[in-house]
Design a protein around this motif. Sequence first.
Motif, PDB file in Angstrom:
ATOM      1  N   PRO A  84       0.849  -1.191   0.000  1.00 31.33           N
ATOM      2  CA  PRO A  84       0.000   0.000   0.000  1.00 31.33           C
ATOM      3  C   PRO A  84       0.889   1.247   0.000  1.00 31.33           C
ATOM      4  N   GLU A  85       0.240   2.393   0.120  1.00 32.39           N
ATOM      5  CA  GLU A  85       0.955   3.670   0.202  1.00 32.39           C
ATOM      6  C   GLU A  85       0.578   4.361   1.501  1.00 32.39           C
ATOM      7  N   TYR A  86       1.600   4.704   2.284  1.00 31.79           N
ATOM      8  CA  TYR A  86       1.375   5.447   3.527  1.00 31.79           C
ATOM      9  C   TYR A  86       2.010   6.826   3.375  1.00 31.79           C
ATOM     10  N   ASN A  87       1.181   7.861   3.274  1.00 28.47           N
ATOM     11  CA  ASN A  87       1.703   9.231   3.193  1.00 28.47           C
ATOM     12  C   ASN A  87       2.730   9.386   2.075  1.00 28.47           C
ATOM     13  N   PHE A  88       2.366   8.893   0.879  1.00 29.87           N
ATOM     14  CA  PHE A  88       3.191   8.988  -0.329  1.00 29.87           C
ATOM     15  C   PHE A  88       4.426   8.098  -0.265  1.00 29.87           C
ATOM     16  N   ALA A  89       4.471   7.152   0.656  1.00 31.71           N
ATOM     17  CA  ALA A  89       5.677   6.337   0.852  1.00 31.71           C
ATOM     18  C   ALA A  89       5.291   4.885   1.122  1.00 31.71           C
ATOM     19  N   PRO A  90       6.275   3.972   1.033  1.00 32.94           N
ATOM     20  CA  PRO A  90       6.008   2.577   1.396  1.00 32.94           C
ATOM     21  C   PRO A  90       5.743   2.461   2.890  1.00 32.94           C
ATOM     22  N   PRO A  91       5.064   1.409   3.319  1.00 34.08           N
ATOM     23  CA  PRO A  91       4.823   1.230   4.751  1.00 34.08           C
ATOM     24  C   PRO A  91       6.124   1.009   5.505  1.00 34.08           C
TER      25      PRO A  91
END
Length: 200
Positions: A84-91
């Motif tokens: 997924p994407e967390y805040n434009f970044a990888p988890p």
Amino acid sequence: MALKLHTIVASTRPGRIGPSIATWFNDFAAEHGKFDPVLVDLADFNLPVFNEPEHPRLRNYHYAHTKAWSDSVAEADAFVFVTPEYNFAPPPSLLNALNYLSLEWNYTPAGFVSYGGISGGMRAVQLAKQILTTFRMTPVPEGVPMPMVFQNLQNGKLNAPDIYKTSAAAMLDELHVWAEALKGVRSKHKASLERKAEAA
């Protein structure tokens, strides 16, 4: 003997949909036929925030969780990260898992199945690709982005539209090209690591 592809579930949070997506992709890879696919769930390794006292390049691991993770990664010829994407970044779970190791990642190609809202996780993938190159990995341009993926999930299973399948086939074809091309380099690299381990 078929090259081994590890499909890695990158999210570890409760309630995640990553396993459903990864299961679909792993099954698709089996049908595609160019790899021996293995489904790997980061949650099964229960990695804490990186806690090894020595640099990963030394491979002098102190903890059982690191040794198990190292053994898993070292078996693969190629990787697909389902993220997924967390805040434009990888988890953080994926970044942590990458940083636990060093040499085990070397000379392997990697692709991404990404999911989420309107971006389909593509911003996270672009950032992650930069990180993978520091491990001497080869991220391929082909990928499987899944924007607004929730509408394609039914009773915990992914009902994949044709675009997912077309994209997955293209990515698997490219991963196989690179995995074959790097096969000799990986073999020499692993033999060198084994000699160093025996001499230590």
